[in-house]
Scaffold this motif. Structure first.
Motif, PDB file in Angstrom:
ATOM      1  N   ASN A  17       0.826  -1.204   0.000  1.00  0.00           N
ATOM      2  CA  ASN A  17       0.000   0.000   0.000  1.00  0.00           C
ATOM      3  C   ASN A  17       0.863   1.258   0.000  1.00  0.00           C
ATOM      4  OD1 ASN A  17      -2.672   1.186   0.065  1.00  0.00           O
ATOM      5  ND2 ASN A  17      -2.162   1.822   2.150  1.00  0.00           N
ATOM      6  N   GLU A  18       1.960   1.215   0.732  1.00  0.00           N
ATOM      7  CA  GLU A  18       2.900   2.342   0.755  1.00  0.00           C
ATOM      8  C   GLU A  18       3.474   2.580  -0.640  1.00  0.00           C
ATOM      9  OE1 GLU A  18       7.220   3.353   2.788  1.00  0.00           O
ATOM     10  OE2 GLU A  18       5.889   1.968   3.817  1.00  0.00           O
ATOM     11  N   VAL A  19       3.860   1.504  -1.316  1.00  0.00           N
ATOM     12  CA  VAL A  19       4.398   1.622  -2.682  1.00  0.00           C
ATOM     13  C   VAL A  19       3.345   2.216  -3.604  1.00  0.00           C
ATOM     14  CG1 VAL A  19       5.282   0.352  -4.678  1.00  0.00           C
ATOM     15  CG2 VAL A  19       6.010  -0.295  -2.370  1.00  0.00           C
ATOM     16  N   ILE A  20       2.133   1.704  -3.524  1.00  0.00           N
ATOM     17  CA  ILE A  20       1.042   2.190  -4.366  1.00  0.00           C
ATOM     18  C   ILE A  20       0.858   3.693  -4.169  1.00  0.00           C
ATOM     19  CG2 ILE A  20      -1.460   2.078  -4.725  1.00  0.00           C
ATOM     20  CD1 ILE A  20      -1.182  -0.979  -3.950  1.00  0.00           C
ATOM     21  N   GLN A  22       3.069   5.895  -2.945  1.00  0.00           N
ATOM     22  CA  GLN A  22       4.248   6.703  -3.236  1.00  0.00           C
ATOM     23  C   GLN A  22       4.616   6.754  -4.713  1.00  0.00           C
ATOM     24  OE1 GLN A  22       7.521   5.446  -0.768  1.00  0.00           O
ATOM     25  NE2 GLN A  22       6.535   6.158   1.094  1.00  0.00           N
ATOM     26  N   VAL A  23       4.570   5.611  -5.392  1.00  0.00           N
ATOM     27  CA  VAL A  23       5.071   5.588  -6.772  1.00  0.00           C
ATOM     28  C   VAL A  23       4.090   5.015  -7.781  1.00  0.00           C
ATOM     29  CG1 VAL A  23       7.490   5.529  -6.054  1.00  0.00           C
ATOM     30  CG2 VAL A  23       6.300   3.380  -6.470  1.00  0.00           C
ATOM     31  N   GLY A  24       2.968   4.502  -7.332  1.00  0.00           N
ATOM     32  CA  GLY A  24       1.995   3.950  -8.262  1.00  0.00           C
ATOM     33  C   GLY A  24       2.359   2.547  -8.723  1.00  0.00           C
ATOM     34  N   THR A  25       1.573   2.047  -9.650  1.00  0.00           N
ATOM     35  CA  THR A  25       1.735   0.653 -10.084  1.00  0.00           C
ATOM     36  C   THR A  25       1.777   0.509 -11.604  1.00  0.00           C
ATOM     37  OG1 THR A  25      -0.655   0.332 -10.032  1.00  0.00           O
ATOM     38  CG2 THR A  25       0.575  -0.233  -8.026  1.00  0.00           C
ATOM     39  N   ASN A  26       2.051   1.584 -12.322  1.00  0.00           N
ATOM     40  CA  ASN A  26       2.091   1.519 -13.773  1.00  0.00           C
ATOM     41  C   ASN A  26       3.471   1.048 -14.240  1.00  0.00           C
ATOM     42  OD1 ASN A  26       1.664   1.738 -16.471  1.00  0.00           O
ATOM     43  ND2 ASN A  26       1.249   3.929 -16.476  1.00  0.00           N
ATOM     44  N   ARG A  27       3.622  -0.284 -14.354  1.00  0.00           N
ATOM     45  CA  ARG A  27       4.877  -0.909 -14.773  1.00  0.00           C
ATOM     46  C   ARG A  27       6.015  -0.529 -13.822  1.00  0.00           C
ATOM     47  NH1 ARG A  27       2.598  -4.695 -16.819  1.00  0.00           N
ATOM     48  NH2 ARG A  27       4.436  -5.421 -17.886  1.00  0.00           N
ATOM     49  N   THR A  28       5.728  -0.581 -12.547  1.00  0.00           N
ATOM     50  CA  THR A  28       6.678  -0.207 -11.499  1.00  0.00           C
ATOM     51  C   THR A  28       7.627  -1.360 -11.214  1.00  0.00           C
ATOM     52  OG1 THR A  28       5.081   1.308 -10.516  1.00  0.00           O
ATOM     53  CG2 THR A  28       6.846   0.517  -9.081  1.00  0.00           C
ATOM     54  N   VAL A  29       8.907  -1.027 -11.101  1.00  0.00           N
ATOM     55  CA  VAL A  29       9.933  -2.033 -10.798  1.00  0.00           C
ATOM     56  C   VAL A  29      10.542  -1.706  -9.440  1.00  0.00           C
ATOM     57  CG1 VAL A  29      12.016  -3.182 -11.595  1.00  0.00           C
ATOM     58  CG2 VAL A  29      10.405  -2.262 -13.267  1.00  0.00           C
ATOM     59  N   VAL A  48       4.649  -9.620  -3.372  1.00  0.00           N
ATOM     60  CA  VAL A  48       3.740  -9.903  -4.499  1.00  0.00           C
ATOM     61  C   VAL A  48       2.339 -10.201  -3.960  1.00  0.00           C
ATOM     62  CG1 VAL A  48       3.219 -11.604  -6.305  1.00  0.00           C
ATOM     63  CG2 VAL A  48       5.515 -10.607  -6.138  1.00  0.00           C
ATOM     64  N   ASP A  49       2.265 -11.022  -2.922  1.00  0.00           N
ATOM     65  CA  ASP A  49       0.971 -11.320  -2.295  1.00  0.00           C
ATOM     66  C   ASP A  49       0.336 -10.066  -1.698  1.00  0.00           C
ATOM     67  OD1 ASP A  49       1.279 -13.984  -2.980  1.00  0.00           O
ATOM     68  OD2 ASP A  49       1.958 -14.599  -0.980  1.00  0.00           O
ATOM     69  N   GLY A  50       1.166  -9.188  -1.149  1.00  0.00           N
ATOM     70  CA  GLY A  50       0.668  -7.929  -0.599  1.00  0.00           C
ATOM     71  C   GLY A  50       0.015  -7.070  -1.667  1.00  0.00           C
ATOM     72  N   PHE A  51       0.622  -7.022  -2.856  1.00  0.00           N
ATOM     73  CA  PHE A  51       0.014  -6.277  -3.965  1.00  0.00           C
ATOM     74  C   PHE A  51      -1.301  -6.922  -4.385  1.00  0.00           C
ATOM     75  CE2 PHE A  51       4.307  -4.507  -4.602  1.00  0.00           C
ATOM     76  CZ  PHE A  51       3.968  -3.165  -4.680  1.00  0.00           C
ATOM     77  N   ALA A  52      -1.340  -8.243  -4.401  1.00  0.00           N
ATOM     78  CA  ALA A  52      -2.564  -8.958  -4.786  1.00  0.00           C
ATOM     79  C   ALA A  52      -3.718  -8.589  -3.856  1.00  0.00           C
ATOM     80  CB  ALA A  52      -2.326 -10.460  -4.787  1.00  0.00           C
ATOM     81  N   GLN A  53      -3.425  -8.380  -2.570  1.00  0.00           N
ATOM     82  CA  GLN A  53      -4.469  -7.982  -1.626  1.00  0.00           C
ATOM     83  C   GLN A  53      -5.087  -6.631  -1.983  1.00  0.00           C
ATOM     84  OE1 GLN A  53      -3.807  -8.503   2.609  1.00  0.00           O
ATOM     85  NE2 GLN A  53      -2.080  -9.867   2.152  1.00  0.00           N
ATOM     86  N   HIS A  54      -4.354  -5.837  -2.772  1.00  0.00           N
ATOM     87  CA  HIS A  54      -4.851  -4.534  -3.215  1.00  0.00           C
ATOM     88  C   HIS A  54      -5.343  -4.578  -4.663  1.00  0.00           C
ATOM     89  CE1 HIS A  54      -3.612  -2.494   0.432  1.00  0.00           C
ATOM     90  NE2 HIS A  54      -2.460  -3.128   0.356  1.00  0.00           N
ATOM     91  N   GLY A  55      -5.425  -5.790  -5.217  1.00  0.00           N
ATOM     92  CA  GLY A  55      -5.912  -5.937  -6.584  1.00  0.00           C
ATOM     93  C   GLY A  55      -4.900  -5.554  -7.648  1.00  0.00           C
ATOM     94  N   VAL A  56      -3.625  -5.529  -7.302  1.00  0.00           N
ATOM     95  CA  VAL A  56      -2.570  -5.160  -8.238  1.00  0.00           C
ATOM     96  C   VAL A  56      -1.806  -6.404  -8.667  1.00  0.00           C
ATOM     97  CG1 VAL A  56      -0.430  -3.835  -8.523  1.00  0.00           C
ATOM     98  CG2 VAL A  56      -2.330  -2.870  -7.214  1.00  0.00           C
ATOM     99  N   THR A  57      -1.655  -6.575  -9.962  1.00  0.00           N
ATOM    100  CA  THR A  57      -0.885  -7.698 -10.489  1.00  0.00           C
ATOM    101  C   THR A  57       0.596  -7.434 -10.269  1.00  0.00           C
ATOM    102  OG1 THR A  57      -2.537  -8.090 -12.186  1.00  0.00           O
ATOM    103  CG2 THR A  57      -0.351  -9.036 -12.561  1.00  0.00           C
ATOM    104  N   ALA A  58       1.276  -8.395  -9.685  1.00  0.00           N
ATOM    105  CA  ALA A  58       2.705  -8.270  -9.423  1.00  0.00           C
ATOM    106  C   ALA A  58       3.363  -9.622  -9.630  1.00  0.00           C
ATOM    107  CB  ALA A  58       2.953  -7.777  -8.004  1.00  0.00           C
ATOM    108  N   MET A  59       4.650  -9.590  -9.909  1.00  0.00           N
ATOM    109  CA  MET A  59       5.425 -10.818 -10.046  1.00  0.00           C
ATOM    110  C   MET A  59       6.824 -10.573  -9.498  1.00  0.00           C
ATOM    111  SD  MET A  59       6.266 -10.849 -14.116  1.00  0.00           S
ATOM    112  CE  MET A  59       4.753 -10.126 -14.667  1.00  0.00           C
ATOM    113  N   ALA A  60       7.477 -11.653  -9.103  1.00  0.00           N
ATOM    114  CA  ALA A  60       8.832 -11.562  -8.572  1.00  0.00           C
ATOM    115  C   ALA A  60       9.801 -12.212  -9.542  1.00  0.00           C
ATOM    116  CB  ALA A  60       8.919 -12.260  -7.213  1.00  0.00           C
ATOM    117  N   ALA A  61      11.022 -11.684  -9.570  1.00  0.00           N
ATOM    118  CA  ALA A  61      12.080 -12.245 -10.412  1.00  0.00           C
ATOM    119  C   ALA A  61      13.398 -12.175  -9.649  1.00  0.00           C
ATOM    120  CB  ALA A  61      12.191 -11.470 -11.721  1.00  0.00           C
TER     121      ALA A  61
END
Length: 148
Positions: A17-20, A22-29, A48-61
């Motif tokens: 939520n803090e990331v969302i 502060q910097v948004g989620t538009n192709r955020t790395v 990644v799971d934390g973003f999913a709780q906010h409805g944001v698609t995320a992946m880890a690499a």
């Protein structure tokens, strides 16, 4: 007497939520680095799971290297140029917040645990957007490294 501490899922959702905010989620790395011995893959998966709780698609690499040019060409550029709209890539690996690669991340996190606190890397911690203490991995704590 035991003290209450939030579950990992709650802590990671709060950080997401803090990331969302502060910097948004538009192709955020995001870059996640930490002390030797810290399970960065687990932390990245939790985020990644934390973003999913906010409805944001995320992946880890996992970072294949700490070389900024290679990270940019192998992970960052393909993520930003394929797809559009919301999406977060969490790149994890020891050394990804080093001086060379630090500028690749829109937001970053340093992860540490009690056993190695004397060996903290102050230069990296200062550059990180957030610090997470995973001494108790089931109840990680967001640390506020302010100077006041």
């Amino acid at each position: 007497m035991a003290r209450w501490a939030p579950e990992a899922t709650d802590t990671m959702a709060a950080i997401a939520n803090e990331v969302i905010a502060q910097v948004g989620t538009n192709r955020t790395v995001i870059g996640v680095d930490g002390q030797d011995g810290v399970d960065l893959e687990r932390v990245a998966a939790g985020l990644v799971d934390g973003f999913a709780q906010h409805g944001v698609t995320a992946m880890a690499a996992a970072a294949p290297t700490t070389d900024a040019d290679r990270l940019r060409s192998d992970l960052v550029a393909p993520f930003r140029t394929t797809g559009a709209g919301d999406g977060v890539l969490v790149v994890h690996g020891h050394g990804v917040l080093g001086a060379g690669a630090r500028g690749l991340w829109r937001w970053s996190m340093w992860v540490e645990q009690e056993s190695g606190r004397l060996e903290r890397r102050a230069d990296v911690k200062i550059a990180a957007s957030a610090v997470l203490d995973v001494t108790d991995p089931e109840h990680p704590r967001r640390e506020w490294n302010d100077a006041c």
